[in-house]
Design a protein around this motif. Sequence first.
Motif, mmCIF file in Angstrom:
data_model
loop_
_atom_site.group_PDB
_atom_site.id
_atom_site.type_symbol
_atom_site.label_atom_id
_atom_site.label_comp_id
_atom_site.label_asym_id
_atom_site.label_seq_id
_atom_site.Cartn_x
_atom_site.Cartn_y
_atom_site.Cartn_z
ATOM 1 N N GLU A 42 -24.551 -1.156 15.478
ATOM 2 C CA GLU A 42 -23.841 -1.717 14.325
ATOM 3 C C GLU A 42 -23.542 -0.638 13.288
ATOM 4 N N VAL A 43 -24.531 0.213 13.013
ATOM 5 C CA VAL A 43 -24.327 1.291 12.050
ATOM 6 C C VAL A 43 -23.244 2.256 12.548
ATOM 7 N N PHE A 44 -23.285 2.561 13.847
ATOM 8 C CA PHE A 44 -22.254 3.438 14.431
ATOM 9 C C PHE A 44 -20.867 2.823 14.253
ATOM 10 N N ALA A 45 -20.768 1.506 14.470
ATOM 11 C CA ALA A 45 -19.476 0.822 14.305
ATOM 12 C C ALA A 45 -19.011 0.883 12.851
ATOM 13 N N ARG A 46 -19.942 0.779 11.936
ATOM 14 C CA ARG A 46 -19.570 0.886 10.516
ATOM 15 C C ARG A 46 -19.048 2.281 10.191
ATOM 16 N N LEU A 47 -19.669 3.298 10.823
ATOM 17 C CA LEU A 47 -19.201 4.672 10.585
ATOM 18 C C LEU A 47 -17.762 4.863 11.071
ATOM 19 N N LEU A 48 -17.435 4.220 12.202
ATOM 20 C CA LEU A 48 -16.085 4.353 12.755
ATOM 21 C C LEU A 48 -15.048 3.575 11.951
ATOM 22 N N GLY A 49 -15.501 2.592 11.176
ATOM 23 C CA GLY A 49 -14.596 1.671 10.501
ATOM 24 C C GLY A 49 -13.415 2.289 9.781
ATOM 25 N N PRO A 50 -13.613 3.256 8.885
ATOM 26 C CA PRO A 50 -12.470 3.761 8.101
ATOM 27 C C PRO A 50 -11.601 4.791 8.814
ATOM 28 N N TRP A 51 -12.025 5.310 9.976
ATOM 29 C CA TRP A 51 -11.284 6.391 10.616
ATOM 30 C C TRP A 51 -9.908 5.980 11.127
ATOM 31 N N PRO A 52 -9.718 4.793 11.684
ATOM 32 C CA PRO A 52 -8.341 4.416 12.052
ATOM 33 C C PRO A 52 -7.382 4.444 10.861
ATOM 34 N N LEU A 53 -7.860 4.038 9.671
ATOM 35 C CA LEU A 53 -7.007 4.092 8.480
ATOM 36 C C LEU A 53 -6.662 5.533 8.110
ATOM 37 N N PRO A 80 5.122 6.572 16.333
ATOM 38 C CA PRO A 80 4.434 5.874 15.239
ATOM 39 C C PRO A 80 4.098 4.430 15.576
ATOM 40 N N THR A 81 5.013 3.742 16.264
ATOM 41 C CA THR A 81 4.761 2.328 16.582
ATOM 42 C C THR A 81 3.562 2.179 17.500
ATOM 43 N N LEU A 82 3.530 3.006 18.565
ATOM 44 C CA LEU A 82 2.406 2.952 19.497
ATOM 45 C C LEU A 82 1.101 3.349 18.812
ATOM 46 N N LEU A 83 1.196 4.360 17.953
ATOM 47 C CA LEU A 83 0.003 4.846 17.263
ATOM 48 C C LEU A 83 -0.576 3.777 16.344
ATOM 49 N N VAL A 84 0.301 3.100 15.599
ATOM 50 C CA VAL A 84 -0.167 2.035 14.703
ATOM 51 C C VAL A 84 -0.786 0.908 15.522
ATOM 52 N N LEU A 85 -0.161 0.570 16.685
ATOM 53 C CA LEU A 85 -0.693 -0.493 17.533
ATOM 54 C C LEU A 85 -2.095 -0.135 18.036
ATOM 55 N N LEU A 86 -2.229 1.093 18.549
ATOM 56 C CA LEU A 86 -3.523 1.512 19.086
ATOM 57 C C LEU A 86 -4.601 1.551 17.996
ATOM 58 N N LEU A 87 -4.236 2.096 16.858
ATOM 59 C CA LEU A 87 -5.210 2.196 15.768
ATOM 60 C C LEU A 87 -5.557 0.807 15.214
ATOM 61 N N SER A 88 -4.593 -0.091 15.188
ATOM 62 C CA SER A 88 -4.872 -1.468 14.733
ATOM 63 C C SER A 88 -5.831 -2.157 15.695
ATOM 64 N N LEU A 89 -5.567 -1.955 17.003
ATOM 65 C CA LEU A 89 -6.484 -2.541 17.995
ATOM 66 C C LEU A 89 -7.885 -1.937 17.881
ATOM 67 N N SER A 90 -7.944 -0.652 17.559
ATOM 68 C CA SER A 90 -9.260 -0.013 17.404
ATOM 69 C C SER A 90 -10.019 -0.593 16.217
ATOM 70 N N ILE A 91 -9.298 -0.998 15.173
ATOM 71 C CA ILE A 91 -9.958 -1.658 14.031
ATOM 72 C C ILE A 91 -10.606 -2.963 14.481
ATOM 73 N N VAL A 92 -9.860 -3.743 15.291
ATOM 74 C CA VAL A 92 -10.402 -5.014 15.804
ATOM 75 C C VAL A 92 -11.594 -4.753 16.714
ATOM 76 N N ALA A 93 -11.450 -3.727 17.589
ATOM 77 C CA ALA A 93 -12.532 -3.409 18.527
ATOM 78 C C ALA A 93 -13.792 -2.963 17.786
ATOM 79 N N THR A 94 -13.601 -2.162 16.749
ATOM 80 C CA THR A 94 -14.752 -1.700 15.957
ATOM 81 C C THR A 94 -15.441 -2.866 15.269
ATOM 82 N N ALA A 95 -14.638 -3.775 14.707
ATOM 83 C CA ALA A 95 -15.217 -4.954 14.043
ATOM 84 C C ALA A 95 -15.955 -5.831 15.048
ATOM 85 N N ALA A 96 -15.377 -5.991 16.260
ATOM 86 C CA ALA A 96 -16.033 -6.804 17.288
ATOM 87 C C ALA A 96 -17.345 -6.166 17.725
#
Length: 613
Positions: A42-53, A80-96
């Motif tokens: 959980e702590v590791f996931a929190r560390l990853l949280g802001p990096w996609p942004l 840019p479109t693909l990058l935003v999609l991948l990074l957005s999905l990574s935000i969801v994955a990190t939260a999950a």
Amino acid sequence: MPWTFTPTQIFPGMRTVFLQFWPQIRKEKALILVSILGLVVEVFARLLGPWPLKLIFDYVLLPDAHTAELDLPFLRDASPTLLVLLLSLSIVATAALSSVSAYISIVSMSIAASRIITEIRSQLYAHLQRLSLAFHYQAKSGDLLTRITSDIDRLRDVTVNHALPLIINLLTLVSMVAVMFWMDWELALIALAVFPIFLLSTLKITKRIRQVAKRQRRRESAMAATAAESMGAIKVVQALSLENLLEQVFAHDNRKSLEESARTQQFSAGLKRTAEILVAIATALVLWRGVYLVQRGSATPGDLLVFITYLKTAFKPTRELAKQMAKITRGIVSAERVIDLLKVEPAVQDAKDAIIAPPFRGAISFRNVSFAYQIDQPILKDLNFKVQPGQRIALVGPSGGGKSTLVSLLLRLYDPQLGQILIDGQDLRDYQLESLRNQISIVLQDSILFGTSIRDNIAYGALGATDAEVRKAAQLANAHDFIMDLPNGYDTMMSERGVTLSGGQRQRVAIARAAIRKAPIVILDEPTVGLDNKSEQAVSEALNRLAQNSTTILITHDLSASRNFDQILYIESGQALEQGTHSELMQKGQHYAALYQLQSAVDTDHFSQSIEL
């Protein structure tokens, strides 16, 4: 230095609590390890949280902002479109990932804590059961109930709902600070500049919370004691119209407890406000310096975003830290109250080399026995007498002379300060307690029945007794007939103290409980006092059958009940002043004879008055 503070300094007593309950904690190490693993993820996931942004800012919104050190070709070359999609999905994955790991951590710790607390409560209850009468007569039952119920429950609540979140927040804080130093040591130092002030404030306020929590727990125990005493003696309370007085006592403790609770909330609120101000100062300083570094090209906007996010995320829990620390402090106070009880040693316990008592013949000997509840107030003084197997002995004399104390010593509810008590020539202290008491049956003046069925109440005299044995004991006690007339017979449930039965019926159930034991020694402590003539006759018949072939000790103020006993012991002021049969003591014409003649005169006078009426 502020950085040398340890958890035990912030939470005094935590080390003692941990060491005391380590045997229970160790049994659940597998679940605790799973919880810790989930916590780390959980702590590791929190560390990853802001990096996609950060990557969205540096590679999509401001594509020229990333530094050479972090120039990642696969990100730079992606659309840019693909990058935003991948990074957005990574935000969801990190939260999950964070949510699943948090769920696993909390559930594992909840199960482990419940098992640990259950074992601690069982240990505490077993310990209380074995503490000596001297302790229980001094302790307040309401306070003991508070410790075994709410204090234990508070431990579970604190462990799952406050201690675990605190650990997660502290690990998050440490991890994010480490990453912040890796990214930019200068901004990290600025962010942490206010932290020593927060630690000092935390130590100071936690100390105050601890002091108030101790007083509050004492108040709550006092309220529980008042409630338990008044409910237990409700008949006396109502008869003496003590309701208003006891309500005032309870209301006073209740009000003081509320005031102390409010003070705790005040301290917690103060610490929370301090944390918010300090975080705001740290954020302002980081922004001031961070914007300058971005403008100079030493950092990217994404770097500054990560820093600010880490700062908010890492220090956000400090706003809740005050509440968590207050709860944990209260939990430690509750744990210390439990530990205080567990440290009480029984005044009477088995010797290391104690043996299992063999079947008794029933010979009893008191040799120079002296005893006092308080050192300067002796109850028994150099008491000597013998009882042969199968003999019946009556203990008579004025109230307060030590008769009931003598019986308590025979049961080893207390140990004499001087002298010896022997059964079949062996000192009682040489026997294991349970094996000694299992061979002694006792019927008290006010025998207590438990809130279970009549069958169980009788069977408590010999655990594992069959239904046939229960019925036989009830028949011996003249109880079978009235039991069968009850709505559910032997399955009829008793209310607390057995008040659904009359006094005579309760005594006969108690006699059945004593009879099923088939003990070689029987103690009867004023068993017929307060009964009407019909009930007394039924109880007396049952007692005679109970005492057959057993060494019997009867405590009584009714000297007519002792006339046919083998020996009569007249006890006054803790001394056996006379011993012999009824006729022998009457011939002496001393204490016993005088008391017997006085009782006879009173009984004759009562009989004459009843005739006149």
